[in-house]
Scaffold this active site. Structure first.
Site, PDB file in Angstrom:
ATOM      1  N   ASP A   1       0.833  -1.208   0.000  1.00 59.81           N
ATOM      2  CA  ASP A   1       0.000   0.000   0.000  1.00 59.81           C
ATOM      3  C   ASP A   1       0.863   1.252   0.000  1.00 59.81           C
ATOM      4  OD1 ASP A   1      -2.305   1.510   0.095  1.00 59.81           O
ATOM      5  OD2 ASP A   1      -2.384   1.506   2.279  1.00 59.81           O
TER       6      ASP A   1
ATOM      7  N   ASP B   1      -9.230  -0.770   3.414  1.00 56.55           N
ATOM      8  CA  ASP B   1      -8.797  -0.423   4.765  1.00 56.55           C
ATOM      9  C   ASP B   1      -9.751  -1.001   5.802  1.00 56.55           C
ATOM     10  OD1 ASP B   1      -6.781   1.069   3.557  1.00 56.55           O
ATOM     11  OD2 ASP B   1      -8.068   2.830   3.413  1.00 56.55           O
TER      12      ASP B   1
END
EC number: 3.4.23.-
Length: 441
Positions: A262, A360
């Site tokens: 990420d 997330d």
């Protein structure tokens, strides 16, 4: 300030994943990137210019508030809006993790190991050999990350060549599976656990209504709160699937690896997620609402019709909920614009919408759910929960400093892993020893 200046400033200085009307970008892991709105003139994160519906370029309520506010009090104004953004993210993240933990603690189906594995984790972990188990968990992680990278590249290519219908169909199929099949599995196990008798026709009717309403709210139009609730539910369902079918050690290694990926994908100049963000900024296109949680309304009506000049004005109106095309509107557009009339305060709130990728939500919930499933101790679970919220606060703080899209996983997942292993290996044995000897501190 005239209309053309206002439009040029808002186009040149807009940030990725900022406002409801501004373009944000889909990613395979549902864009583990988040951002706050920022001022289109001064590039401060405190206030946002609210354009009037007629496109006259008059200052919005926050601009007038800033104009009447001394420079010494601007920091207080910024902190006020920053705290509101924190709350707007804490509530949905907390709800998603609470749903996952409550399910893990009550429904044994998601903690039982049936021997089945996901196709992305083909290597079986041998609990009798630590070295082999660690090696297989690393190999499973490499396979999982490779699949994510490959699918992200496919998504970048599809978006680059404007294959919006294909992307939209892809997302619709994913939502169909989550809202119908996974929901059916979840309700079936919950009813078995609590011994709720229900016939299949009634259950199918419930699933049908639940899924159809969810598809309409996510992929077309619907109330904001209902759309947010559905996004939280599908994130929790996906997290529960990962918790059940990911091997134990592989899950922890994947959490660490996905945080590193990420970070690279969002911040590197040639990162795939950053390329998607820049492409969307250049085209001034809205985001796919099926990929992100937004505190402001995001609709996807007419995005595939990118060659139609009227679709740009329609996207501007539907993206912000109150936006109308600046300049003179035709008689055909006037009735459509009159159908949605909101106050300036609602316009401001939607402009300042905070966006967080569904990936997330999923990986936050996987971490807390794994802690609840494997550790079984409430101290460990609460420690991971607090660590994730602390990491989210720090990410928002960095967001206010750098004023650009940032990855939301690295800080929170790192804190969560540190808190989990330290609490599970240090705090829990210490508390057990105190309880065994009846010591009170």
């Amino acid at each position: 300030m005239n209309t053309s200046d206002s439009e040029e400033d808002s186009y040149n200085e807009r940030s990725a994943l900022v406002q409801s009307e501004s373009p944000t970008v889909p990613s395979y892991n549902q864009d583990n990137a988040m951002s706050l709105p920022q001022d289109t003139d001064s590039k401060r994160s405190g206030a946002v210019r609210s354009r009037s519906a007629s496109g006259s370029g008059d200052a919005g309520p926050v601009d007038r508030e800033r104009a009447d506010t001394p420079d010494g009090e601007e920091e207080e104004l910024t902190l006020k809006y920053g705290a509101k953004h924190v709350i707007m993210l804490f509530i949905p993240v907390t709800l998603c993790m609470v749903v996952v933990v409550a399910t893990i603690k009550s429904v044994s189906f998601y903690t039982e190991k049936s021997g089945q594995r996901l196709i992305y984790t083909p290597f079986e972990e041998d609990p009798n050999s630590v070295g082999q188990r660690l090696l297989n968990s690393v190999l499973n992680t490499l396979v999982m990350i490779s699949v994510i990278v490959f699918m992200t590249i496919i998504l970048v290519l599809l978006y680059k060549y404007r294959c919006y219908k294909f992307i939209h169909g892809w997302l619709i199929l994913s939502s169909l599976m989550l809202l119908f099949w996974f929901s059916f599995m979840y309700l079936g196990e919950v009813f078995k656990t609590y011994n709720v008798a229900m016939d299949y026709p009634t259950l199918l009717m419930i699933i049908w209504n639940f899924g159809v309403v969810g598809m309409i709210c996510i992929h077309w139009k619907g109330p904001l709160r209902l759309q947010q609730a559905y996004l939280i539910v599908i994130s929790a369902l996906m997290a529960l699937i990962f918790i059940k079918y990911l091997p134990e050690w592989s899950a922890w290694v994947i959490l660490g690896a996905i945080s590193i990926y990420d970070l690279i994908a969002v911040l590197c100049p040639k990162g795939p997620l950053r390329m998607l963000v820049e492409t969307a900024q250049e085209r001034n296109e809205p985001i796919f609402p099926a990929l992100i949680y937004s505190s402001a309304m995001v609709w996807m009506v007419g995005m595939a019709d990118s060659n139609n000049p009227d679709s740009a004005g329609e996207r501007r109106r539907s993206g912000g909920g109150v936006r109308t095309q600046e300049g003179v509107e035709s008689e055909h557009d006037a009735p459509q614009a009159g159908r949605r009339q909101y106050s300036a305060e609602e316009d401001l709130e939607e402009d300042r919408g905070v966006k967080l990728g569904l990936g997330d939500f999923i990986f936050y919930s996987v971490l807390v759910g794994k802690a609840a499933a494997t550790g079984g101790d409430w101290n460990t679970t609460l420690a991971c929960f607090v660590a994730i919220l602390i990491g989210l606060c720090l990410t928002l703080l960095l967001l206010a400093i750098f004023k650009k899209a940032l990855p939301a996983l690295p800080i929170s997942i790192t804190f969560g892993l540190v808190f989990y292993f330290s609490t599970d290996n240090l705090v829990r044995p210490f508390m057990d020893s105190l309880a065994a000897h009846q010591y009170y501190i």
